[in-house]
Design a protein around this motif. Structure first.
Motif, mmCIF file in Angstrom:
data_model
loop_
_atom_site.group_PDB
_atom_site.id
_atom_site.type_symbol
_atom_site.label_atom_id
_atom_site.label_comp_id
_atom_site.label_asym_id
_atom_site.label_seq_id
_atom_site.Cartn_x
_atom_site.Cartn_y
_atom_site.Cartn_z
ATOM 1 N N UNK A 156 0.985 -1.310 -0.014
ATOM 2 C CA UNK A 156 -0.129 0.039 0.013
ATOM 3 C C UNK A 156 0.782 1.349 0.165
ATOM 4 N N UNK A 157 2.131 1.209 -0.527
ATOM 5 C CA UNK A 157 2.999 2.219 -0.514
ATOM 6 C C UNK A 157 3.659 2.412 -1.912
ATOM 7 N N UNK A 158 3.966 3.395 -2.251
ATOM 8 C CA UNK A 158 4.942 3.576 -3.645
ATOM 9 C C UNK A 158 6.159 2.634 -3.239
ATOM 10 N N UNK A 159 6.703 2.109 -4.632
ATOM 11 C CA UNK A 159 8.028 1.401 -4.455
ATOM 12 C C UNK A 159 9.129 2.634 -3.996
ATOM 13 N N UNK A 160 9.637 2.168 -2.706
ATOM 14 C CA UNK A 160 11.000 3.029 -2.418
ATOM 15 C C UNK A 160 12.037 3.144 -3.392
ATOM 16 N N UNK A 161 12.566 4.533 -3.565
ATOM 17 C CA UNK A 161 13.749 4.569 -4.412
ATOM 18 C C UNK A 161 15.019 3.541 -4.127
ATOM 19 N N UNK A 162 15.475 2.843 -5.162
ATOM 20 C CA UNK A 162 16.694 2.158 -4.766
ATOM 21 C C UNK A 162 17.772 3.103 -5.087
ATOM 22 N N UNK A 163 18.637 3.003 -3.978
ATOM 23 C CA UNK A 163 19.793 3.920 -3.729
ATOM 24 C C UNK A 163 20.997 3.109 -4.349
ATOM 25 N N UNK A 164 20.950 1.676 -4.275
ATOM 26 C CA UNK A 164 21.980 1.203 -5.008
ATOM 27 C C UNK A 164 21.683 -0.303 -5.318
ATOM 28 N N UNK A 165 22.025 -0.774 -6.827
ATOM 29 C CA UNK A 165 21.902 -2.096 -6.960
ATOM 30 C C UNK A 165 23.053 -2.751 -6.728
ATOM 31 N N UNK A 166 22.953 -4.047 -6.354
ATOM 32 C CA UNK A 166 24.256 -4.775 -5.914
ATOM 33 C C UNK A 166 23.628 -6.407 -6.509
ATOM 34 N N UNK A 167 24.807 -7.138 -6.530
ATOM 35 C CA UNK A 167 24.531 -8.473 -7.003
ATOM 36 C C UNK A 167 23.997 -9.210 -5.672
ATOM 37 N N UNK A 261 5.056 -1.671 9.567
ATOM 38 C CA UNK A 261 6.589 -0.993 10.117
ATOM 39 C C UNK A 261 7.065 -0.289 8.754
ATOM 40 N N UNK A 262 7.162 -0.767 7.679
ATOM 41 C CA UNK A 262 7.670 -0.341 6.411
ATOM 42 C C UNK A 262 6.775 0.956 6.063
ATOM 43 N N UNK A 263 5.389 0.797 6.302
ATOM 44 C CA UNK A 263 4.603 2.016 5.783
ATOM 45 C C UNK A 263 4.880 2.954 6.664
ATOM 46 N N UNK A 264 4.863 2.630 7.868
ATOM 47 C CA UNK A 264 5.245 3.930 9.013
ATOM 48 C C UNK A 264 6.647 4.496 8.587
ATOM 49 N N UNK A 265 7.591 3.885 8.188
ATOM 50 C CA UNK A 265 8.873 4.614 7.754
ATOM 51 C C UNK A 265 9.008 5.394 6.460
#
Length: 265
Positions: A156-167, A261-265
């Motif tokens: 129920x929240x937009x996808x958070x921005x990815x600050x870094x992609x890693x393997x 918890x993730x929505x709250x953050x």
């Protein structure tokens, strides 16, 4: 599958040994203990797929991992040989690997009992995953398009921005880990993912054991940080999606708490 498994053993100059056979989801894979021509303990895994689908990330995962990582300083069972065959429109790939005699830490990906691992084990695990994360790859484990669709649907929240992609190994759970020595199994789906994806995956499968989840968070400080939020939301959405399909139902309530918890953050 058994007939093709036997043919693959012959083609790879290996012999299977008496013992349990291990079937994967929907009978797609069959594994059994074996020995190489020189007597080395090995594991022979056969995977099948329709011939027109026998390609891509999952099909080539083990072979690509061998090229990229080798044995990861002894923490990954090396792939020794591969044999491909096609029969009546079905493709079969046999993978002969070094056998891991240690028991995995759980027979189920979900941890049902508290797991007290020594500090050195956690240090090894974080070190291995850091080495994996630093490896360049064109393989993709998580796609942005999936995140943009699944996270709003299940959290129920937009996808958070990815600050870094890693393997990422992309399937770090308790049925893919051994104790001493630590080995990480099943490299079928590895590829790029949001930073912290492996930590978030292990955390998700540990949600029934609060003491061990606390240890996971202590080992992986990316969890709970802004940098790890995209990975946490993605893993939470993935598993909530499996719950919606009738799988992992025991994780339903803890996953909803995590989502809150993730929505709250």
């Amino acid at each position: 599958m058994r007939a093709h498994h036997a043919r693959a053993a012959q083609a790879l100059d290996a012999r299977t040994e008496p013992g349990d056979e291990f079937w994967g989801w929907a009978g797609r894979t069959l594994g059994a203990p074996a020995r190489t021509a020189t007597g080395q303990p090995a594991w022979l895994r056969l995977v099948s797929a329709p011939q027109d689908k026998a390609s891509g990330k999952l099909w080539d995962g083990a072979l690509d991992a061998q090229h990229a990582f080798g044995d990861l300083d002894g923490h990954r069972p090396s792939l020794l040989a591969v044999h491909d065959a096609v029969d009546d429109g079905v493709a079969y790939r046999a993978e002969l690997s070094v056998r891991v005699d240690q028991q995995v830490l759980s027979t189920n990906p979900i941890l049902h009992h508290d797991q007290q691992m020594p500090d050195g084990w956690w240090t090894d695990l974080t070190g291995i995953l850091e080495k994996v994360a630093a490896t360049s790859t064109e393989r993709v484990a998580v796609r942005q398009q999936y995140m943009d669709r699944a996270i709003p649907e299940f959290l129920g929240i937009p996808a958070p921005a990815v600050t870094r992609w890693t393997t990422s190994h992309a399937d770090v759970h308790w049925a893919n880990l051994t104790a001493s020595p630590l080995r990480i199994l099943d490299w079928e789906g590895w590829g790029s993912a949001p930073e912290g994806f492996d930590a978030a995956t292990l955390y998700a499968y540990t949600l029934l054991q609060p003491d061990t989840t606390a240890r996971v968070r202590a080992a992986f400080p990316v969890l709970g940080s802004p940098a790890g939020r995209a990975a946490e939301a993605t893993v939470c959405a993935q598993l909530l999606q499996t719950v919606a399909r009738g799988d992992n139902l025991i994780l339903g309530a803890p996953l909803q708490n995590w989502a809150g918890q993730l929505r709250g953050r």
